[in-house]
Design an enzyme around this catalytic site. Sequence first.
Site, mmCIF file in Angstrom:
data_model
loop_
_atom_site.group_PDB
_atom_site.id
_atom_site.type_symbol
_atom_site.label_atom_id
_atom_site.label_comp_id
_atom_site.label_asym_id
_atom_site.label_seq_id
_atom_site.Cartn_x
_atom_site.Cartn_y
_atom_site.Cartn_z
ATOM 1 N N CYS A 130 0.830 -1.217 0.000
ATOM 2 C CA CYS A 130 0.000 0.000 0.000
ATOM 3 C C CYS A 130 0.859 1.261 0.000
ATOM 4 O O CYS A 130 1.747 1.423 0.834
ATOM 5 C CB CYS A 130 -0.918 0.006 1.210
ATOM 6 S SG CYS A 130 -2.017 1.450 1.245
ATOM 7 N N CYS A 141 -2.933 15.219 -6.592
ATOM 8 C CA CYS A 141 -3.293 13.910 -7.127
ATOM 9 C C CYS A 141 -3.195 12.877 -6.019
ATOM 10 O O CYS A 141 -2.506 13.081 -5.015
ATOM 11 C CB CYS A 141 -2.343 13.549 -8.278
ATOM 12 S SG CYS A 141 -2.437 11.834 -8.862
ATOM 13 N N ASP A 142 -3.871 11.756 -6.202
ATOM 14 C CA ASP A 142 -3.820 10.647 -5.260
ATOM 15 C C ASP A 142 -2.387 10.172 -5.017
ATOM 16 O O ASP A 142 -2.038 9.735 -3.920
ATOM 17 C CB ASP A 142 -4.667 9.501 -5.829
ATOM 18 C CG ASP A 142 -4.919 8.400 -4.815
ATOM 19 O OD1 ASP A 142 -4.798 8.657 -3.606
ATOM 20 O OD2 ASP A 142 -5.252 7.281 -5.238
#
Length: 439
Positions: A35, A308-309
């Site tokens: 992640c 942005c992500d």
Amino acid sequence: MSSEQANLNTLTAGLGLHVVAKPIGAACNLDCAYCFYLEKQALYPASKDLRMSDEVLAAYVRTYIKAQPTPLVEFVWQGGEPTLLGLDFFRRVVELQRSYARQKTIANSLQTNGTLLDDDWCRFLKQHNFMVGLSLDGPRAIHDRYRKDRRGHVSFEAVMRGLKLLQKHGVDYNVMASVARETARQPMDVYRFFKEQGVEFIQFVPIIERIPANVERQSGLSLAGPAVLDRNEPNTAITDWTVLPEEYGDFLISIYEEWVRHDVGKVFVMNFEWALNTWIGNPASVCTHAKECGRSLVIEHNGDVFACDHYVYPEYRLGNILTDDLSAMVTSPLQTCFGASKEKALPRWCQECDVLRACQGGCPKHRFAQSPYQEPGRHYLCAGYRKFFMHIRKYLHAMTTLLSYGLPVTEVMKAIDGPLLINLDAKDVVTARGERDGQ
């Protein structure tokens, strides 16, 4: 669903802007090895509670609806794990959306690991027409390799329980499958598992991360930040779980070959849909393969807005929803330059590439490789992207031809066994063996 899904957002073209909300920040009940967002908790060391306050939530809902120039306003809720907030939070979301919608249509998407879903959750999601993106990497051994909790407990059973509940309640959903290094070596196990489980919509997301340099470690981050595009990136050391370029290309090719023979029109792999969309001349429907980026923002739990992500770093913070205008943030010089740099920094290698219109250089965060011309800014997955797009060109050409004659792309499955003869007057298809459509 992922922030990469259907997120081409060109304000000047009237297509609107896109914001991914992180209402629980990076908080999650899982500790997936690959992640990229869990480390973001280090950016908010003073925040004991990462829950989005009602003040921030109301400001976000109101401002986002007002700033959206299109009649459809799409809210995307991600994390971390957003279901940690509980149902009452999302009941409040729906209530606020109704209050501020005016004449606009509201849509909601929720990206979840699925482990906390129950009947109450699924009834709510169905009632309010939420699209759910479920993170599931494949069969047990593949999924559990990387997706464990902080105590090392695996998550496959809990996720599968969530999947069955979504199906039981008729909730619209798709599966987001992360493709890490070991996963890429088992394409058929992954794809056939999804088909066996009745999954019809799938998105494959390649895992790419680099080992942090000293500057990231000093900030408490565990992964490297975005690549530099205007000079050779000094840090190219990848993590053990990062997928290898050509193996990712082979993964997609293997699945495509099965899909194009048996599953066109029955299973929808978004990576394949995107490729066909750009091949027939439409603008890219995913930011990764768009010419420019910059219209897909992220809002954190405290109202901070980022470029942005994949660019949730202090230097890419655009402002805060409580104090700054959302439209002004998306059109600010900082964000405009950020978005334009994707195309402007393309190396000559990319500009001369046969599959440029399909790839468009990929996500700038991962353009840390050198081109064969010794240029900076080549995407890490270049070899894999190129291999995949080159391989499927013949199928894309056939599908485009079918569409141009008003015929469904499902007919391409018949072309695998030999040429198709198209009767332009009757608008039907005859195979090389003389069989007509439907026989």
